[in-house]
Design an enzyme around this catalytic site. Structure first.
Site, PDB file in Angstrom:
ATOM      1  N   ARG A   1      -9.991  18.744  10.833  1.00  0.00           N
ATOM      2  CA  ARG A   1     -10.075  18.809  12.282  1.00  0.00           C
ATOM      3  C   ARG A   1     -10.889  19.996  12.788  1.00  0.00           C
ATOM      4  O   ARG A   1     -11.409  19.980  13.894  1.00  0.00           O
ATOM      5  CB  ARG A   1      -8.672  18.851  12.870  1.00  0.00           C
ATOM      6  CG  ARG A   1      -8.461  17.642  13.746  1.00  0.00           C
ATOM      7  CD  ARG A   1      -7.183  17.665  14.449  1.00  0.00           C
ATOM      8  NE  ARG A   1      -6.215  18.540  13.786  1.00  0.00           N
ATOM      9  CZ  ARG A   1      -4.937  18.533  14.073  1.00  0.00           C
ATOM     10  NH1 ARG A   1      -4.496  17.723  14.974  1.00  0.00           N
ATOM     11  NH2 ARG A   1      -4.108  19.346  13.471  1.00  0.00           N
TER      12      ARG A   1
ATOM     13  N   LYS B   1       1.552  11.917  -3.544  1.00  0.00           N
ATOM     14  CA  LYS B   1       2.950  11.997  -3.183  1.00  0.00           C
ATOM     15  C   LYS B   1       3.129  13.082  -2.122  1.00  0.00           C
ATOM     16  O   LYS B   1       2.262  13.935  -2.026  1.00  0.00           O
ATOM     17  CB  LYS B   1       3.823  12.288  -4.397  1.00  0.00           C
ATOM     18  CG  LYS B   1       3.643  13.710  -4.964  1.00  0.00           C
ATOM     19  CD  LYS B   1       4.553  13.919  -6.121  1.00  0.00           C
ATOM     20  CE  LYS B   1       5.858  14.538  -5.689  1.00  0.00           C
ATOM     21  NZ  LYS B   1       5.913  15.982  -5.898  1.00  0.00           N
TER      22      LYS B   1
ATOM     23  N   ASP C   1       0.081   9.959  -9.355  1.00  0.00           N
ATOM     24  CA  ASP C   1       1.178  10.763  -9.887  1.00  0.00           C
ATOM     25  C   ASP C   1       0.497  11.604 -10.950  1.00  0.00           C
ATOM     26  O   ASP C   1       0.091  11.075 -11.996  1.00  0.00           O
ATOM     27  CB  ASP C   1       2.264   9.886 -10.512  1.00  0.00           C
ATOM     28  CG  ASP C   1       3.413  10.736 -11.043  1.00  0.00           C
ATOM     29  OD1 ASP C   1       3.138  11.762 -11.692  1.00  0.00           O
ATOM     30  OD2 ASP C   1       4.577  10.396 -10.798  1.00  0.00           O
ATOM     31  N   HIS C   2       0.321  12.884 -10.683  1.00  0.00           N
ATOM     32  CA  HIS C   2      -0.577  13.637 -11.573  1.00  0.00           C
ATOM     33  C   HIS C   2      -0.036  13.742 -13.002  1.00  0.00           C
ATOM     34  O   HIS C   2      -0.784  14.015 -13.927  1.00  0.00           O
ATOM     35  CB  HIS C   2      -0.943  15.007 -10.986  1.00  0.00           C
ATOM     36  CG  HIS C   2       0.098  16.056 -11.153  1.00  0.00           C
ATOM     37  ND1 HIS C   2       1.204  16.130 -10.359  1.00  0.00           N
ATOM     38  CD2 HIS C   2       0.211  17.086 -12.031  1.00  0.00           C
ATOM     39  CE1 HIS C   2       1.947  17.157 -10.722  1.00  0.00           C
ATOM     40  NE2 HIS C   2       1.369  17.757 -11.743  1.00  0.00           N
TER      41      HIS C   2
ATOM     42  N   LYS D   1      -1.967  13.596 -17.292  1.00  0.00           N
ATOM     43  CA  LYS D   1      -1.879  14.624 -18.345  1.00  0.00           C
ATOM     44  C   LYS D   1      -2.224  14.000 -19.694  1.00  0.00           C
ATOM     45  O   LYS D   1      -1.811  12.888 -20.005  1.00  0.00           O
ATOM     46  CB  LYS D   1      -0.470  15.217 -18.389  1.00  0.00           C
ATOM     47  CG  LYS D   1      -0.170  16.124 -17.189  1.00  0.00           C
ATOM     48  CD  LYS D   1       1.180  16.793 -17.331  1.00  0.00           C
ATOM     49  CE  LYS D   1       1.619  17.442 -16.038  1.00  0.00           C
ATOM     50  NZ  LYS D   1       1.123  18.799 -15.842  1.00  0.00           N
TER      51      LYS D   1
ATOM     52  N   GLU E   1      10.613  24.350 -15.148  1.00  0.00           N
ATOM     53  CA  GLU E   1       9.615  25.248 -14.550  1.00  0.00           C
ATOM     54  C   GLU E   1      10.217  26.639 -14.395  1.00  0.00           C
ATOM     55  O   GLU E   1      11.429  26.777 -14.225  1.00  0.00           O
ATOM     56  CB  GLU E   1       9.200  24.733 -13.176  1.00  0.00           C
ATOM     57  CG  GLU E   1       8.531  23.384 -13.212  1.00  0.00           C
ATOM     58  CD  GLU E   1       8.089  22.947 -11.825  1.00  0.00           C
ATOM     59  OE1 GLU E   1       6.930  23.182 -11.494  1.00  0.00           O
ATOM     60  OE2 GLU E   1       8.926  22.418 -11.082  1.00  0.00           O
TER      61      GLU E   1
ATOM     62  N   ASP F   1      11.393  15.147  -5.424  1.00  0.00           N
ATOM     63  CA  ASP F   1      10.149  15.844  -5.757  1.00  0.00           C
ATOM     64  C   ASP F   1       9.701  15.561  -7.197  1.00  0.00           C
ATOM     65  O   ASP F   1       8.508  15.507  -7.479  1.00  0.00           O
ATOM     66  CB  ASP F   1      10.357  17.353  -5.548  1.00  0.00           C
ATOM     67  CG  ASP F   1       9.100  18.152  -5.782  1.00  0.00           C
ATOM     68  OD1 ASP F   1       8.083  17.831  -5.139  1.00  0.00           O
ATOM     69  OD2 ASP F   1       9.123  19.106  -6.607  1.00  0.00           O
TER      70      ASP F   1
ATOM     71  N   HIS G   1       7.653  11.831 -11.322  1.00  0.00           N
ATOM     72  CA  HIS G   1       7.152  12.297 -12.625  1.00  0.00           C
ATOM     73  C   HIS G   1       8.076  11.908 -13.790  1.00  0.00           C
ATOM     74  O   HIS G   1       7.628  11.376 -14.803  1.00  0.00           O
ATOM     75  CB  HIS G   1       6.954  13.805 -12.627  1.00  0.00           C
ATOM     76  CG  HIS G   1       6.073  14.312 -11.524  1.00  0.00           C
ATOM     77  ND1 HIS G   1       4.980  13.615 -11.065  1.00  0.00           N
ATOM     78  CD2 HIS G   1       6.119  15.454 -10.778  1.00  0.00           C
ATOM     79  CE1 HIS G   1       4.392  14.306 -10.095  1.00  0.00           C
ATOM     80  NE2 HIS G   1       5.076  15.420  -9.906  1.00  0.00           N
TER      81      HIS G   1
ATOM     82  N   LYS H   1      13.792  24.237 -11.268  1.00  0.00           N
ATOM     83  CA  LYS H   1      12.931  25.393 -11.010  1.00  0.00           C
ATOM     84  C   LYS H   1      13.678  26.662 -11.391  1.00  0.00           C
ATOM     85  O   LYS H   1      14.895  26.676 -11.473  1.00  0.00           O
ATOM     86  CB  LYS H   1      12.569  25.428  -9.536  1.00  0.00           C
ATOM     87  CG  LYS H   1      11.836  24.169  -9.113  1.00  0.00           C
ATOM     88  CD  LYS H   1      10.808  24.419  -8.048  1.00  0.00           C
ATOM     89  CE  LYS H   1      10.103  23.175  -7.621  1.00  0.00           C
ATOM     90  NZ  LYS H   1       8.953  22.810  -8.453  1.00  0.00           N
TER      91      LYS H   1
HETATM   92  C1  BG6 Z   1       4.625  18.574  -8.159  1.00  0.00           C
HETATM   93  C2  BG6 Z   1       5.890  19.031  -7.495  1.00  0.00           C
HETATM   94  O1  BG6 Z   1       4.452  17.201  -7.969  1.00  0.00           O
HETATM   95  O2  BG6 Z   1       4.682  18.853  -9.545  1.00  0.00           O
HETATM   96  C3  BG6 Z   1       6.104  20.509  -7.749  1.00  0.00           C
HETATM   97  O3  BG6 Z   1       5.823  18.799  -6.106  1.00  0.00           O
HETATM   98  C4  BG6 Z   1       6.039  20.820  -9.234  1.00  0.00           C
HETATM   99  O4  BG6 Z   1       7.352  20.927  -7.208  1.00  0.00           O
HETATM  100  C5  BG6 Z   1       4.788  20.227  -9.861  1.00  0.00           C
HETATM  101  O5  BG6 Z   1       6.041  22.226  -9.364  1.00  0.00           O
HETATM  102  C6  BG6 Z   1       4.821  20.366 -11.369  1.00  0.00           C
HETATM  103  O6  BG6 Z   1       3.580  19.984 -11.901  1.00  0.00           O
HETATM  104  P1  BG6 Z   1       3.024  20.620 -13.249  1.00  0.00           P
HETATM  105  O7  BG6 Z   1       1.772  19.861 -13.519  1.00  0.00           O
HETATM  106  O8  BG6 Z   1       2.811  22.067 -12.979  1.00  0.00           O
HETATM  107  O9  BG6 Z   1       4.089  20.392 -14.284  1.00  0.00           O
END
Ligand code: BG6
Length: 479
Positions: free
Chosen positions: A46, A143, A172-173, A177, A211, A230, A235, A327
Site C-alpha cells: 500500500r 498459513k 506448508d513450508h 524441507k 524449538e 500454529d 506441520h 517453544k
Molecule cells: C511456523 C510457525 O509455521 O513454523 C512458527 O508459525 C514456527 O511458530 C515455525 O516457529 C517453525 O519453522 P521451522 O522451519 O523453523 O522449524
C-alpha cells in the site's frame, strides 16, 4: 534446471515474510541459475515506493537475511534489475490498472498473497476484475489457512470462486524441507523398510518438533492461535501423513494428496486423557514467561502440545502415534522416530535388555537418518549386545552437494512455476485437518482447560513424559 520465465507479483512485498524468506530465496535461485533472466518480480503494497527504493529495500533484506560469502555484486545487481514495484490497494481499486499494464503475455503469471487471510478474497476478486490474472495464473497462499473448519471452508470457497484448485498453491513450508521429501524416498525407494512398515513390526511412532525460541515479537498472532493451530494442524499433521500414508501409485500431486487425505480422515478423535497442553513459565533468571511475551497476563494459550493419536486402518491398527511440539524447549530438534517392536525371543544367554531397532529421520539440525541396530559389544567378553546408531548425516555422506540444497521456500516457489503441486496442501486436506483439530480445541475451551506451566529449557511439562510412561514407553531425548 531453470523454470519457465515468469512474472511474480508479491502482495505484501515489503512485509516480514517477503523480506526474510521469499526475496532472499528468489535471489539464491537466481544465483543458482534456476530463475531465468527474463523473469521479473513485482513487489506490491500500500505504501508508495519507486522501483529504485524497492530495490534498496530488497537489497537490504538480502544482506540481512540471505547473504552469504557467495554473494557478488554482479549477481545481486542483475537480480535487483529484475525487480519492480507497484502501489496497489488490495481492498480498494487504486493501482490495479498500473499492475495490469505491467503484466506481460507469454510468461507465467504468479501471485503470492503474503498478506493476512482477510485480504485473500479481495485480492482474488480484483485480480480477475482488472484482468491481471489469466487462466494459467497461479496464486500462492500461506498459513494460517483458517483458524477452524468453518473459516477454512470459507477461504477455500472464496479462492475457488476465482481460481481453480490446480491454480491454488497452499504453502506448508515443512513440505519443502529436504528431509521431508526424503521420507518418501526412504519409504518408497528402498526394499528394506516398506515390508516392515505396519503394525506387525512397528511398536509406535514419535514425531517431535521442538524449538528453543519463544513467541517474542509474534505474541499478538500467536496468542490467538497456540501450538495446536500454529504447528499441529499443519506441520505435524503433514509429517504424520507422509509417515503413515499408503504408497501412491506414482509420485504425482493428486496421487500423493489422495493418500494423505485418507490418513487424515482415518484419524481417530483424540481422547482428552491423551492430550497435554503446556505454557512456558518465566525462566529461573527472570526471563519473561509466555504470558509476558504474549502481552496477556491471563492468557491460557498453549505453547506446547503433546498427544497420542491412532489411525483407524488396517496398516496402523493398535500403533500409537505420539506427537509433541513446543517453544522454549531444551533444544531445536525436529525428528520422526519409528520405533520397531522388540524381538520376541533372544538366543543370547544373559541378554535381558530390550533391544529395539529405531529409525530416526532428522529434519533439523543435521538433516539425516539414523538407524539404531543391535550388534556385539567389541572385545573378548563373549556375546554381549549393544545398540549403536548407523548414522547417515546427509552433509557428511553427500559432501558439498548437500550444502547447496534449496531451503524450503526456494524449492516451493520454484515448484509453483513448474506447476507441480505435490508439495502443496490441497483444499480438502486442510479442511480434513481442521475437522480433526476442532473438537480438540473445542474440548479445551468447554472445560476451561488451563495449560500446565513448564520451565523453559526443559522437555515440556511432566504430563508429557507421563503420557508415554503410562503406556510403558518413553520419549526420546530432545538434544
Ligand atoms: C511456523 C510457525 O509455521 O513454523 C512458527 O508459525 C514456527 O511458530 C515455525 O516457529 C517453525 O519453522 P521451522 O522451519 O523453523 O522449524
Amino acid at each position: 534446471i531453470p523454470v519457465d520465465p515468469f512474472d511474480l507479483v508479491i502482495f505484501g512485498g515489503t512485509g516480514d515474510l517477503a523480506r526474510r524468506k521469499i526475496l532472499p530465496g528468489l535471489f539464491r535461485r537466481f544465483r543458482a541459475g534456476t530463475m531465468p533472466e527474463e523473469s521479473r518480480i513485482i513487489g506490491s503494497a500500500r505504501s508508495e515506493h519507486t522501483d529504485e527504493e524497492y530495490r534498496q529495500i530488497v537489497s537490504d533484506a538480502i544482506a540481512e537475511f540471505g547473504g552469504d560469502e557467495k554473494d557478488d555484486k554482479t549477481n545481486l545487481d542483475a537480480f535487483l534489475g529484475r525487480l519492480h514495484y507497484v502501489r496497489v490497494d488490495a481492498a480498494g481499486d487504486e493501482g490495479w490498472e498500473d499492475l495490469s499494464a505491467l503484466m506481460r503475455d507469454g510468461v507465467i503469471r504468479a501471485f503470492y498473497f503474503s498478506v493476512g487471510p482477510s485480504l485473500f478474497g479481495a485480492l482474488a476478486e480484483r485480480l480477475h476484475r482488472h484482468g491481471v490474472a489469466d487462466d494459467d495464473s497461479r496464486i500462492v497462499v500461506e498459513k494460517p489457512f483458517g483458524r477452524d473448519l468453518a473459516s477454512a471452508r470459507e477461504l477455500n470457497e472464496t479462492l475457488r470462486s476465482h481460481f481453480d484448485e490446480h491454480q491454488i498453491y497452499r504453502i506448508d513450508h515443512y513440505l519443502g524441507k529436504e528431509t521431508v521429501q526424503n521420507l518418501m524416498a526412504i519409504r518408497f525407494g528402498n526394499v528394506l523398510f516398506e515390508p516392515l512398515w505396519n503394525n506387525h513390526y512397528i511398536d509406535h511412532i514419535q514425531i517431535t518438533v521442538a524449538e528453543t525460541v519463544g513467541v517474542e515479537g509474534r505474541g499478538a498472532y500467536y496468542d490467538k492461535s497456540g501450538a495446536m493451530r500454529d504447528m499441529v494442524q499443519n506441520h505435524l499433521m503433514q509429517l504424520l501423513c507422509l509417515i503413515a500414508m499408503e504408497p501412491p501409485a506414482m509420485y504425482e500431486a493428486d496421487a500423493v494428496r489422495d493418500e494423505k487425505l485418507k490418513v487424515i480422515r482415518a484419524l481417530q478423535p483424540v481422547d482428552y486423557h491423551h492430550l497435554v497442553r503446556g505454557q512456558y513459565d518465566q525462566g529461573t533468571e527472570g526471563e519473561p514467561g509466555y504470558r509476558e511475551d504474549a502481552g496477556d497476563p491471563r492468557s491460557f494459550t498453549e505453547s506446547f502440545v503433546a498427544l497420542r493419536c491412532h489411525i483407524n486402518n488396517w496398516r496402523w491398527a493398535g500403533v500409537p502415534f505420539y506427537l509433541r511440539t513446543g517453544k522454549k524447549l531444551k533444544a531445536r530438534t525436529s525428528e520422526i522416530a519409528v520405533v520397531f517392536q522388540d524381538l520376541g525371543h533372544s538366543i543370547f544367554e544373559g541378554d535381558e535388555k530390550r533391544h529395539r531397532n529405531i529409525l530416526v529421520i532428522r529434519l533439523q539440525p543435521n538433516e539425516g537418518i539414523d538407524l539404531q541396530v543391535t550388534i556385539k559389544e567389541p572385545g573378548p567378553g563373549g556375546m554381549r549386545l549393544i545398540d549403536v546408531p548407523l548414522d547417515m548425516t546427509f552433509a557428511d555422506a553427500l559432501g558439498p552437494e548437500a550444502e547447496d540444497v534449496p531451503d524450503a521456500y526456494e524449492r516451493l516457489i520454484m515448484d509453483v512455476f513448474r506447476g507441480n503441486q505435490t508439495l502443496f496442501m490441497r483444499g480438502d486436506e486442510v479442511e480434513a485437518a481442521w475437522a480433526w483439530t476442532d473438537p480438540i480445541i473445542a474440548g479445551w475451551e468447554a472445560r476451561g482447560d488451563v495449560p500446565k506451566l513448564y520451565e523453559p529449557g526443559t522437555a515440556g511439562p511432566d504430563d508429557s513424559a507421563m503420557l508415554l510412561h503410562r503406556d510403558n514407553r518413553r520419549w526420546r531425548d530432545i538434544k
